[in-house]
Design an enzyme around this catalytic site. Sequence first.
Site, mmCIF file in Angstrom:
data_model
loop_
_atom_site.group_PDB
_atom_site.id
_atom_site.type_symbol
_atom_site.label_atom_id
_atom_site.label_comp_id
_atom_site.label_asym_id
_atom_site.label_seq_id
_atom_site.Cartn_x
_atom_site.Cartn_y
_atom_site.Cartn_z
ATOM 1 N N SER A 52 23.105 -21.427 -74.788
ATOM 2 C CA SER A 52 22.209 -22.313 -74.048
ATOM 3 C C SER A 52 21.424 -21.534 -73.003
ATOM 4 O O SER A 52 21.841 -20.470 -72.550
ATOM 5 C CB SER A 52 23.007 -23.410 -73.341
ATOM 6 O OG SER A 52 23.871 -24.054 -74.229
HETATM 7 N N1 SAH Z 1 28.757 -22.722 -75.510
HETATM 8 C C1 SAH Z 1 28.049 -21.783 -76.352
HETATM 9 C C2 SAH Z 1 26.841 -22.393 -77.054
HETATM 10 C C3 SAH Z 1 27.259 -23.262 -78.124
HETATM 11 S S1 SAH Z 1 26.156 -23.613 -79.435
HETATM 12 C C4 SAH Z 1 27.630 -20.544 -75.589
HETATM 13 O O1 SAH Z 1 27.784 -20.503 -74.366
HETATM 14 O O2 SAH Z 1 27.179 -19.608 -76.230
HETATM 15 C C5 SAH Z 1 27.188 -24.837 -80.191
HETATM 16 C C6 SAH Z 1 28.429 -24.312 -80.865
HETATM 17 O O3 SAH Z 1 29.195 -25.439 -81.289
HETATM 18 C C7 SAH Z 1 28.138 -23.500 -82.137
HETATM 19 O O4 SAH Z 1 28.744 -22.247 -82.051
HETATM 20 C C8 SAH Z 1 28.733 -24.360 -83.245
HETATM 21 O O5 SAH Z 1 29.246 -23.607 -84.321
HETATM 22 C C9 SAH Z 1 29.825 -25.118 -82.510
HETATM 23 N N2 SAH Z 1 30.270 -26.354 -83.160
HETATM 24 C C10 SAH Z 1 29.512 -27.258 -83.832
HETATM 25 N N3 SAH Z 1 30.298 -28.261 -84.277
HETATM 26 C C11 SAH Z 1 31.565 -27.989 -83.882
HETATM 27 C C12 SAH Z 1 32.821 -28.659 -84.056
HETATM 28 N N4 SAH Z 1 32.946 -29.795 -84.737
HETATM 29 N N5 SAH Z 1 33.923 -28.082 -83.505
HETATM 30 C C13 SAH Z 1 33.836 -26.906 -82.805
HETATM 31 N N6 SAH Z 1 32.679 -26.237 -82.632
HETATM 32 C C14 SAH Z 1 31.558 -26.776 -83.157
#
Ligand code: SAH
Length: 199
Positions: A52
């Site tokens: 993000s």
């Molecule tokens: N917090 C992260 C950004 C996350 S982007 C950072 O600081 O870099 C969103 C993330 O959520 C992705 O890596 C995606 O694979 C994960 N995601 C999506 N659906 C999910 C689920 N059901 N359970 C766990 N992770 C999930």
Amino acid sequence: MVEDQIRYRGIYDTNVLEAMSSVPRHIFANEYDLDLAYADTPLPVGYGQTISQPYIVAYMTEAAMLKNNDRVLEIGTGSGYQSAILSRIVKEVYTIEIIGPLGENAKKIFKENGYKNIHVRIDDGYKGWQEVAPFDAIIITAAPKDVPQELLKQLKVGGRMIIPVGVFIQELFRLTKTDKKIIKENLLPVRFVPMVDKK
Ligand code: SAH
């Protein structure tokens, strides 16, 4: 980055500002994006996912109203950047990532850089982390269609959940659990990747 993008836009919690100053964002960025590591923008981390924008990380962290002794659950480890910020403020961070290689990569970065209070699990975040629940705060960094009820169950009374909800139009909410009800505050329109639902 902290002065121009974060303090300037009204983030004032000193714990959040200190964490944002002390965690190097470039160690979580893709090697091709090193020149953009401190830019005012989300960045790709592979597998169609992103870190993000720094301001959003700071905003969500401040909105969770964290205390030093808190135990926090994050859903969507991604690059690991948000977990690293949280780990500088609270006692323990539990983070769940559904894409195996992303979770493994984050684990490696935490280990190499001495982030000892972050625990990574590769699994479906909708289930939460029952064995170590309940949590003082839950921060969700992918957007589900609706608030996952299992995750609300894993929040302590007095706990805060920061969650983007929606498909095309998403809103960031803070849900605060009291002994009688859930208080819902609408914070900001946002754009996150969808929270994958395997059901
Ligand atoms: N917090 C992260 C950004 C996350 S982007 C950072 O600081 O870099 C969103 C993330 O959520 C992705 O890596 C995606 O694979 C994960 N995601 C999506 N659906 C999910 C689920 N059901 N359970 C766990 N992770 C999930």
